[in-house]
Structures are given as structure tokens and as C-alpha cells.
Design a protein around this motif. Structure first.
Motif, PDB file in Angstrom:
ATOM      1  N   GLU A   6       0.832  -1.201   0.000  1.00 51.68           N
ATOM      2  CA  GLU A   6       0.000   0.000   0.000  1.00 51.68           C
ATOM      3  C   GLU A   6       0.869   1.254   0.000  1.00 51.68           C
ATOM      4  N   SER A  21      -3.189   3.675  -2.839  1.00 47.85           N
ATOM      5  CA  SER A  21      -2.919   2.696  -3.897  1.00 47.85           C
ATOM      6  C   SER A  21      -2.392   1.407  -3.271  1.00 47.85           C
ATOM      7  N   CYS A  22      -2.615   0.322  -3.981  1.00 46.84           N
ATOM      8  CA  CYS A  22      -2.124  -0.975  -3.525  1.00 46.84           C
ATOM      9  C   CYS A  22      -1.692  -1.762  -4.754  1.00 46.84           C
ATOM     10  N   VAL A  23      -0.440  -2.146  -4.779  1.00 44.30           N
ATOM     11  CA  VAL A  23       0.090  -2.916  -5.895  1.00 44.30           C
ATOM     12  C   VAL A  23       0.306  -4.360  -5.478  1.00 44.30           C
ATOM     13  N   ARG A  72     -10.095  -0.547  -9.452  1.00 44.20           N
ATOM     14  CA  ARG A  72      -8.930  -1.384  -9.724  1.00 44.20           C
ATOM     15  C   ARG A  72      -8.532  -1.259 -11.189  1.00 44.20           C
ATOM     16  N   ASP A  73      -7.238  -1.411 -11.441  1.00 40.18           N
ATOM     17  CA  ASP A  73      -6.700  -1.445 -12.789  1.00 40.18           C
ATOM     18  C   ASP A  73      -5.942  -2.764 -12.899  1.00 40.18           C
ATOM     19  N   LYS A  76      -2.516  -2.929 -14.439  1.00 43.95           N
ATOM     20  CA  LYS A  76      -1.401  -2.414 -13.632  1.00 43.95           C
ATOM     21  C   LYS A  76      -1.287  -3.127 -12.290  1.00 43.95           C
ATOM     22  N   ASN A  77      -2.128  -4.157 -12.084  1.00 43.43           N
ATOM     23  CA  ASN A  77      -2.123  -4.888 -10.803  1.00 43.43           C
ATOM     24  C   ASN A  77      -2.276  -3.942  -9.616  1.00 43.43           C
ATOM     25  N   THR A  78      -3.143  -2.973  -9.770  1.00 36.88           N
ATOM     26  CA  THR A  78      -3.250  -1.921  -8.762  1.00 36.88           C
ATOM     27  C   THR A  78      -4.691  -1.712  -8.324  1.00 36.88           C
ATOM     28  N   TYR A  80      -7.159   0.896  -5.892  1.00 38.39           N
ATOM     29  CA  TYR A  80      -7.193   2.278  -5.411  1.00 38.39           C
ATOM     30  C   TYR A  80      -8.319   2.466  -4.402  1.00 38.39           C
ATOM     31  N   CYS A  96      -4.702  -3.254   2.536  1.00 37.68           N
ATOM     32  CA  CYS A  96      -5.179  -3.842   1.293  1.00 37.68           C
ATOM     33  C   CYS A  96      -5.184  -5.360   1.463  1.00 37.68           C
TER      34      CYS A  96
END
Length: 117
Positions: A6, A21-23, A72-73, A76-78, A80, A96
Motif C-alpha cells: 500500500e 494505492s495498492c500494488v 482497480r486497474d 497495472k495490478n493496482t 485504489y 489492502c
């Protein structure tokens, strides 16, 4: 190696906005239901918002409905969390979480959000 990281926390004034954000890495992000949770000292961790894997269907806790937006995207493995009109009671560590098949659950380390003037 699975990672959930996060970012975006910080200090914000009441009525302000913040985007978390969280990847995710090491797993097929698009296959997982993603969610945001928060926790304050001495209290249980609570669910803030959830978003489904394929269709991006979102659900929110009543306390944040109309103010927070989860998105979520998958490219981009992300994940929000857009936080608008924040209140002092939104102060917490935000986590997250990724949930997949076969009880696979991955948590991030958390990011601190402080709402104060």
C-alpha cells in the motif's frame, strides 16, 4: 514471491481528499477479490470497501458510502481507494487485502491515514 504494498497515506485535513494505492505482485491480480480494511488501536479491523475480480462490482461500509470510491486497474495490478470529504473518524491504518480461490488471502503492511486540522 507474493507482495501486497500500500501507499498514499498521510496527514489530511477534515473535508480533504486522499488516494490510496495498492500494488500486487506474485499472484494473478485479476483473479482476486480486492478490498480495503482499516484498523485503529484497540479495535478490530473493519472492512471499508470491496471490489469483485472480473466485473469490478463495488460494495462499501455504510460509514464511507458516498465519500470513498474503490477501483482497480488489472492491467497495472493496482487497487485504489479515493477518499473524499474525510472525517477525523477515518483516521486509521488502512490495509489492502487480496482474496482468491482455495482460501488464498494476502495482506499488505498497511498505510497510516490521519485526518486532523
Amino acid at each position: 514471491q507474493v507482495q501486497v504494498v500500500e501507499s498514499g497515506g498521510g496527514l489530511v485535513q477534515p473535508g480533504g481528499s486522499l488516494r490510496l494505492s495498492c500494488v500486487g505482485a506474485g499472484f494473478i491480480f485479476s483473479d482476486f477479490v480486492m478490498s480495503w480494511h482499516r484498523q485503529v488501536p484497540g479495535k478490530e479491523r473493519e472492512l471499508v470497501a470491496t471490489i469483485s475480480s472480473t466485473y469490478g462490482i463495488a460494495d462499501y461500509a455504510d460509514s464511507v458510502k458516498g465519500r470513498f470510491t474503490i477501483s482497480r486497474d488489472n492491467a497495472k495490478n493496482t487497487l485504489y481507494l479515493q477518499m473524499n470529504n474525510v472525517k477525523p473518524e477515518d483516521t486509521a491504518v488502512y490495509y489492502c487485502c487480496a482474496r482468491g480461490a482455495f482460501s488464498r488471502t494476502y495482506w499488505g503492511q498497511g498505510t497510516q491515514v490521519t485526518v486532523s486540522s
